[in-house]
Design a protein around this motif. Structure first.
Motif, PDB file in Angstrom:
ATOM      1  N   ILE A  12       4.942 119.180  84.364  1.00 22.72           N
ATOM      2  CA  ILE A  12       5.388 118.274  83.305  1.00 22.72           C
ATOM      3  C   ILE A  12       5.130 118.964  81.977  1.00 22.72           C
ATOM      4  O   ILE A  12       4.365 119.918  81.897  1.00 22.72           O
ATOM      5  N   HIS A  32      -1.847 101.936  86.058  1.00 24.60           N
ATOM      6  CA  HIS A  32      -1.459 101.699  87.454  1.00 24.60           C
ATOM      7  C   HIS A  32      -1.203 100.220  87.731  1.00 24.60           C
ATOM      8  O   HIS A  32      -0.474  99.889  88.664  1.00 24.60           O
ATOM      9  N   TRP A  36       6.707  98.003  87.024  1.00 26.84           N
ATOM     10  CA  TRP A  36       7.764  98.983  86.743  1.00 26.84           C
ATOM     11  C   TRP A  36       8.838  98.393  85.855  1.00 26.84           C
ATOM     12  O   TRP A  36       9.538  99.110  85.155  1.00 26.84           O
ATOM     13  N   ASN A  62      13.816 102.793  92.847  1.00 25.84           N
ATOM     14  CA  ASN A  62      12.910 103.926  92.827  1.00 25.84           C
ATOM     15  C   ASN A  62      12.142 103.920  91.500  1.00 25.84           C
ATOM     16  O   ASN A  62      12.753 104.017  90.434  1.00 25.84           O
ATOM     17  N   PRO A  63      10.805 103.813  91.533  1.00 25.01           N
ATOM     18  CA  PRO A  63      10.033 103.776  90.288  1.00 25.01           C
ATOM     19  C   PRO A  63      10.279 104.987  89.383  1.00 25.01           C
ATOM     20  O   PRO A  63      10.323 104.853  88.167  1.00 25.01           O
ATOM     21  N   ARG A  64      10.447 106.162  89.962  1.00 25.13           N
ATOM     22  CA  ARG A  64      10.687 107.349  89.138  1.00 25.13           C
ATOM     23  C   ARG A  64      11.996 107.207  88.353  1.00 25.13           C
ATOM     24  O   ARG A  64      12.061 107.557  87.177  1.00 25.13           O
ATOM     25  N   LEU A  65      13.013 106.653  88.989  1.00 26.33           N
ATOM     26  CA  LEU A  65      14.280 106.456  88.282  1.00 26.33           C
ATOM     27  C   LEU A  65      14.152 105.369  87.220  1.00 26.33           C
ATOM     28  O   LEU A  65      14.728 105.487  86.141  1.00 26.33           O
ATOM     29  N   MET A  67      11.761 104.892  85.417  1.00 21.75           N
ATOM     30  CA  MET A  67      11.050 105.492  84.282  1.00 21.75           C
ATOM     31  C   MET A  67      11.833 106.605  83.604  1.00 21.75           C
ATOM     32  O   MET A  67      11.530 106.965  82.467  1.00 21.75           O
ATOM     33  N   ASN A  68      12.821 107.195  84.276  1.00 18.91           N
ATOM     34  CA  ASN A  68      13.441 108.402  83.749  1.00 18.91           C
ATOM     35  C   ASN A  68      14.961 108.399  83.601  1.00 18.91           C
ATOM     36  O   ASN A  68      15.489 109.160  82.806  1.00 18.91           O
ATOM     37  N   ALA A  80      18.202 112.239  83.796  1.00 20.86           N
ATOM     38  CA  ALA A  80      17.345 111.786  82.701  1.00 20.86           C
ATOM     39  C   ALA A  80      17.967 112.094  81.349  1.00 20.86           C
ATOM     40  O   ALA A  80      17.503 111.600  80.327  1.00 20.86           O
TER      41      ALA A  80
END
Length: 96
Positions: A12, A32, A36, A62-65, A67-68, A80
């Motif tokens: 990162i 944490h 989301w 998807n949590p990553r998506l 966020m990004n 992103a």
């Protein structure tokens, strides 16, 4: 998670790594515990940092998506990067 576990974190940007590394255990626990996305019943609105994938229930996102993601390209690729002609929201009809 990687920092807390003492393992090598994912690649990162330097600034993000230094911010994450400086967080206390209490601050990490608070992050944490954050959702989301947030739902506001009064406004009948969902709030998310980045975006949602169209056609997926909220429980399957998807949590990553969340966020990004900024754009979904015509071939379905999630990115992103922000492309003003291809915002993710143009495909989003709502959560269910």
């Amino acid at each position: 998670h990687a920092i807390a576990a003492g393992t090598k974190p994912p690649a990162i940007g330097g600034e993000h790594y230094h911010i994450a590394a400086a967080l206390s255990p209490k601050e990490l626990n608070w992050i944490h515990s954050c959702p989301w996305y947030m739902s506001c019943g009064d406004l009948e609105t969902l709030f998310v940092h980045a975006g949602f994938v169209a056609g997926l229930k909220l429980s399957r996102q998807n949590p990553r998506l969340m966020m990004n993601m900024r754009s979904v390209l015509p071939d379905g690729t999630v990115t992103a990067k922000h492309f003003s002609n291809w915002p993710w929201a143009r495909l989003w009809d709502g959560p269910e």
